[in-house]
Design an enzyme around this catalytic site. Sequence first.
Site, PDB file in Angstrom:
ATOM      1  N   HIS A 171     -11.653  -0.508   6.477  1.00  0.00           N
ATOM      2  CA  HIS A 171      -9.815  -0.624   6.438  1.00  0.00           C
ATOM      3  C   HIS A 171      -9.373  -0.018   7.609  1.00  0.00           C
ATOM      4  O   HIS A 171      -8.764  -0.553   8.392  1.00  0.00           O
ATOM      5  CB  HIS A 171      -9.745   0.017   5.145  1.00  0.00           C
ATOM      6  CG  HIS A 171      -8.335  -0.304   4.772  1.00  0.00           C
ATOM      7  ND1 HIS A 171      -7.841   0.056   3.355  1.00  0.00           N
ATOM      8  CD2 HIS A 171      -7.037  -0.695   5.442  1.00  0.00           C
ATOM      9  CE1 HIS A 171      -6.578  -0.110   3.193  1.00  0.00           C
ATOM     10  NE2 HIS A 171      -6.095  -0.523   4.747  1.00  0.00           N
ATOM     11  N   HIS A 188      -0.606   5.424   8.065  1.00  0.00           N
ATOM     12  CA  HIS A 188      -1.717   4.693   7.616  1.00  0.00           C
ATOM     13  C   HIS A 188      -1.906   3.695   8.629  1.00  0.00           C
ATOM     14  O   HIS A 188      -0.875   3.007   9.245  1.00  0.00           O
ATOM     15  CB  HIS A 188      -1.406   4.030   6.099  1.00  0.00           C
ATOM     16  CG  HIS A 188      -2.582   3.016   5.849  1.00  0.00           C
ATOM     17  ND1 HIS A 188      -3.732   3.166   5.799  1.00  0.00           N
ATOM     18  CD2 HIS A 188      -2.340   1.555   5.767  1.00  0.00           C
ATOM     19  CE1 HIS A 188      -4.559   2.346   5.450  1.00  0.00           C
ATOM     20  NE2 HIS A 188      -3.715   0.943   5.652  1.00  0.00           N
ATOM     21  N   GLU A 213       0.992  -1.325   0.006  1.00  0.00           N
ATOM     22  CA  GLU A 213      -0.274   0.047  -0.055  1.00  0.00           C
ATOM     23  C   GLU A 213       0.877   1.365  -0.015  1.00  0.00           C
ATOM     24  O   GLU A 213       0.342   2.353   0.418  1.00  0.00           O
ATOM     25  CB  GLU A 213      -0.991   0.098   1.257  1.00  0.00           C
ATOM     26  CG  GLU A 213      -1.808  -1.200   1.087  1.00  0.00           C
ATOM     27  CD  GLU A 213      -3.228  -1.047   2.309  1.00  0.00           C
ATOM     28  OE1 GLU A 213      -4.252  -0.733   1.775  1.00  0.00           O
ATOM     29  OE2 GLU A 213      -2.569  -1.198   3.636  1.00  0.00           O
ATOM     30  N   HIS A 236      -4.870   0.816  11.104  1.00  0.00           N
ATOM     31  CA  HIS A 236      -6.024   0.171  11.569  1.00  0.00           C
ATOM     32  C   HIS A 236      -6.251   0.178  12.785  1.00  0.00           C
ATOM     33  O   HIS A 236      -7.089  -0.713  13.450  1.00  0.00           O
ATOM     34  CB  HIS A 236      -5.787  -1.323  11.009  1.00  0.00           C
ATOM     35  CG  HIS A 236      -5.235  -1.479   9.672  1.00  0.00           C
ATOM     36  ND1 HIS A 236      -4.364  -2.713   9.383  1.00  0.00           N
ATOM     37  CD2 HIS A 236      -5.021  -0.877   8.291  1.00  0.00           C
ATOM     38  CE1 HIS A 236      -3.961  -2.518   8.160  1.00  0.00           C
ATOM     39  NE2 HIS A 236      -4.452  -1.538   7.605  1.00  0.00           N
TER      40      HIS A 236
END
Lengths: 241, 241, 241, 241
Positions: D171, D101, D82, D103
Amino acid sequence: MAQSVPAVDPALLDDLVAANRILYGKNIVDGLGHVSVRHDKNPNLYVLAAERAPGLVTREDLAIYDLDSNAQTLRERRPYNERFIHGEIYRMRPDVHSVVHCHTPSLVTFCVCKCDLRPLYHMSGFLGRGVSRFEIRECAGMTDMLVSSPPLGVALAKSLGDKQIVLMRGHGATMAGQSVKHAVYRAIYAALNASMQMDAMRMGEVTYLSDEEAMKGMEINDRFIDRSWALWKHEAMGPKQ
Amino acid sequence: MAQSVPAVDPALLDDLVAANRILYGKNIVDGLGHVSVRHDKNPNLYVLAAERAPGLVTREDLAIYDLDSNAQTLRERRPYNERFIHGEIYRMRPDVHSVVHCHTPSLVTFCVCKCDLRPLYHMSGFLGRGVSRFEIRECAGMTDMLVSSPPLGVALAKSLGDKQIVLMRGHGATMAGQSVKHAVYRAIYAALNASMQMDAMRMGEVTYLSDEEAMKGMEINDRFIDRSWALWKHEAMGPKQ
Amino acid sequence: MAQSVPAVDPALLDDLVAANRILYGKNIVDGLGHVSVRHDKNPNLYVLAAERAPGLVTREDLAIYDLDSNAQTLRERRPYNERFIHGEIYRMRPDVHSVVHCHTPSLVTFCVCKCDLRPLYHMSGFLGRGVSRFEIRECAGMTDMLVSSPPLGVALAKSLGDKQIVLMRGHGATMAGQSVKHAVYRAIYAALNASMQMDAMRMGEVTYLSDEEAMKGMEINDRFIDRSWALWKHEAMGPKQ
Amino acid sequence: MAQSVPAVDPALLDDLVAANRILYGKNIVDGLGHVSVRHDKNPNLYVLAAERAPGLVTREDLAIYDLDSNAQTLRERRPYNERFIHGEIYRMRPDVHSVVHCHTPSLVTFCVCKCDLRPLYHMSGFLGRGVSRFEIRECAGMTDMLVSSPPLGVALAKSLGDKQIVLMRGHGATMAGQSVKHAVYRAIYAALNASMQMDAMRMGEVTYLSDEEAMKGMEINDRFIDRSWALWKHEAMGPKQ
C-alpha cells in the site's frame, strides 16, 4: 466515407488530446507511441491521431478509423504504421474502449526478461488479472518488430486475450481500458510498478498482492480515477482546459 | 579563408543549433560535449560551434572547419580542443554527415565496463551494427583522455570503423549519422538503451534483438525520425522555431 | 568589527550567490548545505550566507566570518551551525579558496559503505588525488553528526588533509577548491561519478582512471570550468546575470 | 455541526495547503495521498482536504473532521475514503499534530520487502526510533488494501504505536509529526533514505546511525525544519505566499 461518420462527443476528443499530452508528460510515450478511443456512437470506429508525436497532438490531428484501420477522415495525413494494434483489439474485445501503445523504459526492461510483472500495491491491482506476452517471432519470424499489418494486429490482440496489458518482446507494451482514463491510468501504474518491482526484486523476497487483493484493489481504484485524471489534465493542458 | 567558404544552407544551421539544445535538454551533453554537421556544399568542410556549452549555442557561435579541423570562419574564437574527433571521422567516413560527442552517464558506465552494449528494442536497432570501443592507452599511453590532436582523432576514427557509435574508455561516446537528426537520435537512444540494459542485466537472462531484427528496426526507425525531431525541436527551441 | 572588514569584490559575491543557486538546481544541496569563499583581500576572512536554504540565498544574506568562524558582519542573523567546516579548512589549507558542504544522496551512499569513490572519467579526475573519510565517532563519540564546534571543524579539516574531498560517515561530503567555480565543479562531478560508479560496480570489473590519467584529466578540466560555469550561472540566475 | 466548530488559525490552513503542494512537488504523493493537521483550538478535531488530488488542493477544499472522521464542515463534498487513518492516529497519539499518508515508490518498495528501513544519516535520524509495519491481512484478511473504516484505522494506529512512521504492506506509508512541517519533513526524508539505502545495500556492508546518533540527529534536525520549509513553501506556492 466522411459523410457516414457520426460526430464524436467533443468531451471524448478533449480527453483523447489530454491523454496524448499526459502520457508524454509522464514519460510513458516519447516521440513515438499512441493512444486511441472507440467511437462513442459507432463501436466499429475508433479515434486516433494521424502520425504525430503524442506530445504535440491537437484536436486537428485526430482521425477516425474503421476496425480494418482504414482512415475515414483526415485521409490526406499519413496514419501511424501500427494503427492495427488499435483496430484489432477493438474488434476482438468489445469491453475495451481505449488502447495505449508505448515504449516505456521500465516496461521494455520487463519485455526482454523472463520475470513476471506482478502487482506490488493496490494502485496496480489490474496487473493481478495477468500480463500477457507477445513474441512477434512466433507469428512472423524476423521482423522490424512493428505491428504494422492486419495479421500482426490480430496476433497481438490474441496475445492480449482477456488481459489488460501485453508486453511485446523487444518493443514495448499495449494497455486496454474501459475508457481513455482507465487505459492511461494502466499505462502510468504499470510503468511505475515495473520500476518499483525491479528495486524490490533486488532486496530479496517480495510479497505481491494476492489475486483477491489485486482484484479488489483494481475495483476500488477504477472508481477513483477521476481524482488523478483531474490532476493530470490540469498539468498537461493548463488550468483552463 | 572565409571568402572561399560557401554559405551553409540556413536550415542546416538551424538544425545544428537545435541539435545542441536538444542534446542538452535530453541530458546527453552537459557543459561539455559537441555536435557537428558536414557542409552541404563542400564535403571537405564541417560546421561546429566555437567553444561554448551546447545548451547556450546560437547561430552566431557556429564556425566552419576544414577536415584538418582548422577554423575557416570565426577564427577569433577559441575552438573546441576535441574538434579532431569530427574532422577525422568526416575524412574517413564519406557516408557520415553529422557527429555527436558526449559524456552521457549511462554510456560512460558501459565505457568502463566489459559488458557489450546491445539493442534491447527496435528504437536502438542501430546498435546491432556493433558498438566500437576506443582505448586511448593503446595509441597514446597515459593521457588527459582528450582526443585533442589530429593523430588521436585518426585513432578514434579508426576505432569507430564502419560502426555508428564508439565507446571511449574513461571518457564518453561518439556517434555518427547520415544527418544531424540521425546522429542526435542515435545519441539519445544509445543512452536510453544503456540505461535499460543495466536494469535488464540485473534481472537475469536478456533477449536482445537478433541481427536481422536490429537491422530491420534501424531501417524503419531511420525513416520516422522526423516525428521525434519535430517534438524535440519544439521543446528545445519553442513553438515558433 | 564591520569597519575593519574590507569590501569583497562584487564579482566574487555574485559568484557565491550563483554557487548557492547552482548547487541547489543540480540537487547537490537541498534545504541544507552551504558554500563559502575566502575573502579576496584578507585571507583570514571568508564569506558565507547566514542561515538560509542555499536555493534562496541572495547577496543580502552573505556575511563575513573570521577563521574562528565569528561573524564580522550581519551579526543580527543566525549563522550556520556548521560554519566551522569552512573556517578550519581555510585555516589549515592556504591553497583552498572555496568550500562546499552537502548531503548529496549519491555521496551519502558512499559515506556509509566501504567502497572507495574512484574516478571513472576525466571529468572527475580530481578524485584521483584521493578521497578522505571522516568518522566523527573517532574524535567525538556518539553525536548528532554535525560539525558544529571549532574542535570538530579542526578534526574534519585534518581528515580532509591535502585532498579535494572528504566523505563524512552518516552525514555528507565537503569539497575544497581553488575558487568557487572549482569547488562547485567538484561537488557536481563527485556526485555524478558516485552515481555512475554504483551502476558500473554492478556490471563487473571496472577500469578506473590511472593516477596519471586522473591527474592529467584534472589539470585539463580545471582550465575549462568557465565553459560549464557560464551555462550553470545562466540557468541558475537567468540570462541577464 | 458547523456552528460549534471553532475557526482554525489561518496560518495553519496556509501551511496545510502548502503541505499538500510540497508533497506533490517532491513526488511523495501523486494523484492520491493526503495530509492533515490537528485543530489548534480543539484537539478532538482535525483538518483534511475533501477528496481531491493534493497537488490541486486549495483552502476552499479544507474540511474539519471529528476523531470519528465525520465531516463537521464541507459536508456536501465527498471525503477521502481513508480519512480514518488520520482520525484514529489523532485519537491514540495526543503528541501527534499532523499525519501524512502516501504511496511513495521508494517506500512502497520497502513495504513489500523484509529489509528494515534504517537511518543512513542525521537527516533521517527519526527513523532510529523504529519503523512500524502494518499487515492488513492480519486484521482483515483479503481486502482492497485501503484503510477505509474505523476498525482498520484503529488497527493501523495500533501498528504505528509510538513510532513516527508505519510501512503498510502492498500500500504505502503513514508518517506522524508534532506539526505539519515535521510530518512533511519525515515523509520527504523517509523516502530519500529508502532510496539511498537501496543503493547502499547493494554495495556491501552499511554503517547505519547508532540509536544515540539517530536520536541526537533527530533532535537537532527537528529544530531546523524552518530552513527547509521556507524553501519548500517558496517553491510550491510561489514567492508571495
